[in-house]
Design a protein around this motif. Structure first.
Motif, short mmCIF file in Angstrom:
data_model
loop_
_atom_site.label_atom_id
_atom_site.label_comp_id
_atom_site.label_asym_id
_atom_site.label_seq_id
_atom_site.Cartn_x
_atom_site.Cartn_y
_atom_site.Cartn_z
N TRP A 172 80.93 61.35 37.16
CA TRP A 172 81.01 62.79 37.40
C TRP A 172 80.79 63.64 36.16
N ALA A 173 80.86 63.06 34.96
CA ALA A 173 80.79 63.89 33.75
C ALA A 173 79.46 64.65 33.66
N LEU A 201 86.98 67.35 33.24
CA LEU A 201 86.93 68.63 32.54
C LEU A 201 87.75 68.57 31.25
N ARG A 202 88.92 67.94 31.32
CA ARG A 202 89.75 67.80 30.11
C ARG A 202 89.01 67.00 29.05
N GLU A 203 88.39 65.90 29.46
CA GLU A 203 87.67 65.07 28.50
C GLU A 203 86.48 65.82 27.89
N LEU A 204 85.75 66.56 28.72
CA LEU A 204 84.60 67.31 28.22
C LEU A 204 85.03 68.45 27.31
N GLU A 205 86.20 69.03 27.59
CA GLU A 205 86.75 70.05 26.68
C GLU A 205 87.11 69.44 25.33
N ILE A 232 82.15 69.66 24.64
CA ILE A 232 80.98 69.84 25.50
C ILE A 232 81.19 71.02 26.45
N VAL A 233 82.42 71.20 26.88
CA VAL A 233 82.81 72.28 27.80
C VAL A 233 83.97 73.04 27.18
N ARG A 234 84.03 74.35 27.45
CA ARG A 234 85.21 75.12 27.06
C ARG A 234 85.71 75.93 28.25
N ARG A 235 86.98 76.32 28.18
CA ARG A 235 87.61 77.11 29.23
C ARG A 235 87.97 78.46 28.65
N ARG A 236 87.68 79.52 29.40
CA ARG A 236 88.04 80.85 28.91
C ARG A 236 88.39 81.75 30.09
N LYS A 237 89.08 82.83 29.79
CA LYS A 237 89.50 83.77 30.82
C LYS A 237 88.56 84.96 30.83
N LEU A 238 88.05 85.29 32.02
CA LEU A 238 87.18 86.44 32.16
C LEU A 238 87.97 87.73 32.01
N GLY A 275 91.19 58.99 22.06
CA GLY A 275 91.88 60.26 21.97
C GLY A 275 91.47 61.26 23.01
N VAL A 276 90.40 61.01 23.76
CA VAL A 276 89.99 61.96 24.79
C VAL A 276 90.25 61.41 26.19
N GLY A 277 91.14 60.49 26.29
CA GLY A 277 91.60 60.07 27.61
C GLY A 277 90.90 58.87 28.20
N SER A 278 90.05 58.20 27.45
CA SER A 278 89.38 57.02 27.98
C SER A 278 89.45 55.90 26.95
N ALA A 279 89.90 54.72 27.39
CA ALA A 279 90.00 53.58 26.49
C ALA A 279 88.71 52.79 26.48
N ARG A 280 87.74 53.20 27.32
CA ARG A 280 86.51 52.44 27.41
C ARG A 280 85.48 52.97 26.43
N THR A 281 84.93 52.09 25.64
CA THR A 281 83.87 52.46 24.70
C THR A 281 82.96 51.26 24.52
N TYR A 282 81.68 51.53 24.27
CA TYR A 282 80.75 50.43 24.03
C TYR A 282 80.96 49.79 22.67
N GLY A 283 81.63 50.51 21.76
CA GLY A 283 81.84 49.96 20.43
C GLY A 283 80.54 49.66 19.73
#
Length: 229
Positions: free
Chosen positions: A30-31, A64-68, A72-78, A6-14
């Motif tokens: 890069w994460a 950034l989308r995955e981390l959001e 782990i990460v959020r986006r906000r407007k100053l 659901g966060v954009g990656s089909a890869r998992t160690y399971g």
């Protein structure tokens, strides 16, 4: 919590191991470096691109989308006058700092690291945070400003503890103006402070000896053995 799919990656160690799950969340290319670039505070997308020049804009946007989506990460407007969008770490995301510090300590022992490769200001500050030694600091107590172009970082050492923040104090003991590559070379003993100052690659305002004492507070680790050919 969203699934890895659901966060954009089909890869998992399971794998139910917490370490394996952590790598599912931040193990993509890069994460963790995105996290590194945000440890000292929020950044605009363009600032992240400057710190990670080898990450393409599409790849960086994806991370950034995955981390959001994983919190782990959020986006906000100053607010005014900036009114720009920035990315910042959540409280949970900031808990990755000691992970990065210890990973850096381990990586600095590698015989394969390219010390001439590019390095960001935030990567340098992480190295300072991880490598500082109160024992070799010899009771150092001082405040420094490190100037890298438009980026200013305050380093405070007192009571055997180092603190690093963005911004500039009113009365530092010394101000060091240079570029990340030169500072990295001096920090890793590939160049001396005296030689870099003489060459004009570092400018010091204030007590030069206090700057040298700061550099002496970062002992170099022994390099791991290179495997036999």
């Amino acid at each position: 919590m969203p699934s890895i799919d659901g966060v954009g990656s089909a890869r998992t160690y399971g794998d139910a191991c917490a370490a394996a799950h952590a790598l599912d969340l931040v193990g993509e290319r890069w994460a963790l470096l995105v996290v590194r670039e945000l440890l000292l505070g929020p950044k605009r997308f363009s600032d992240l691109r400057s710190g990670l020049p080898n990450a393409g804009p599409n790849r960086l946007s994806q991370r950034l989308r995955e981390l959001e989506q994983t919190g782990i990460v959020r986006r906000r407007k100053l607010g005014p006058p900036a009114r720009s969008w920035v990315y910042e770490l959540t409280d949970w995301g900031r808990e990755l700092q000691p992970v990065l510090v210890h990973l850096g300590r381990w990586g600095r022992q590698s015989p394969f690291r390219d010390l001439d490769a590019g390095i960001s200001v935030d990567a340098l500050m992480l190295a300072l945070q991880g490598d500082f030694s109160a024992e070799t600091g010899g009771g150092l107590s001082a405040t420094y400003v490190l100037v890298f172009g438009d980026d200013r970082v305050t380093v405070r050492v007192a009571g055997g503890v180092i603190g690093i923040t963005r911004g500039e104090p009113s009365a530092p003991d010394a101000t060091v103006t240079t570029d990340p590559r030169t500072f990295a070379a001096v920090l890793t003993r590939r160049r001396s402070l005296e030689e870099a100052v003489h060459a004009g690659d570092i400018t010091v305002s204030g007590d030069l000896n206090t700057v040298q004492r700061l550099l002496d507070s970062f002992p170099r680790p022994e390099t791991a053995e290179t495997p036999p050919a």
